[in-house]
Scaffold this active site. Structure first.
Site: not given
Length: 252
Positions: A7, A35, A107, A146
């Protein structure tokens, strides 16, 4: 084959913080980012990624969320999103198919302060779990990214203080247990079941990273029969440039 997940908390920012040196030193065969906070046309990739095939799932909202995968080997197939409009606005899932496995870069939505987004998060978790389980019917699955949850007390520096915090609520932890129960292994805990103080995210506040007051919320989950191909799992806290550090697995 080395797979790395990170991330980056904004790829354009991370590119100026030694990203190219990271690629050179760690030599990933597949690099999964979360991200990214950008569309591909907004990013000038470093020369260290020359020769990689790149795939993106960017959020509709500018500068928000987003995932990307850079891979030396061209995949057999690429799927963007979960195939559900409600869950595919934020650029959170990329699925690549290789000869021996499916790779899912994820994510997971954050439940946010006061757990105000927890109901959506749990709905999203269920859809993601079904996605991975359906893929696993055809060949083994590796999911990474993540996951926005510290699964066990060993995965967080201050479990008692964070019992009802986003990322460590009972509901989110139980949901992650369900994901693993669908036939997946937390690769890091497979190799290091009792390793403490092993974290992948630290708050920017209060010198948390320097004091290693962190959370382990970045994972490689692997279909149980495929774990025989996984030779090691790592956390790379020496890599800076984000509030997360990369995590990695090595396949035979």
């Amino acid at each position: 084959m080395k797979l790395i997940s990170w991330n980056v908390n904004g790829i354009r920012a991370t590119l100026g913080k030694g990203f190219g040196d990271f690629v050179t030193s760690e030599k990933p065969d597949i690099l999964c980012l979360q991200e990214t906070k950008a569309r591909p046309e907004q990013v000038t990739l470093p020369s260290e990624l020359d020769g990689f095939h790149g795939y993106w799932d960017s959020a509709k909202k500018p500068g928000y969320s987003g995932t990307a995968i850079f891979t030396r080997e061209q995949p057999l197939d690429v799927r963007v999103g979960l195939g559900v409009d409600e869950h595919d606005m934020e650029g959170r899932v990329l699925t690549l198919e290789y000869p021996d496995f499916h790779l899912v870069n994820v994510y997971t939505p954050n439940s946010q302060d006061g757990l105000r987004r927890l109901p959506y998060r749990l709905t999203w978790d269920a859809v993601f779990r079904r996605h991975c389980a359906e893929l696993a019917k055809t060949k083994p699955v590796i999911f990474c990214g993540d996951l926005n949850v510290a699964h066990q007390e060993i995965d967080i520096a201050r479990p008692k203080e964070n019992r009802f915090s986003a990322g460590f609520s009972d509901e989110e932890r139980a949901s992650f247990t369900e994901l693993l129960g669908a036939g997946f292994t937390d690769s890091f805990r497979h190799f290091y079941p009792d390793k403490k103080d092993a974290y992948s995210w630290w708050s920017f506040r209060g010198g948390a990273r320097q004091r290693n007051v962190g959370w382990r919320i970045d994972y490689f989950g692997v279909s149980e029969p495929f774990m025989s191909r996984v030779k090691d799992a790592e956390i790379l806290p020496h890599i800076t440039g984000s509030d997360h550090c990369p995590v990695a697995i090595t396949l035979a």
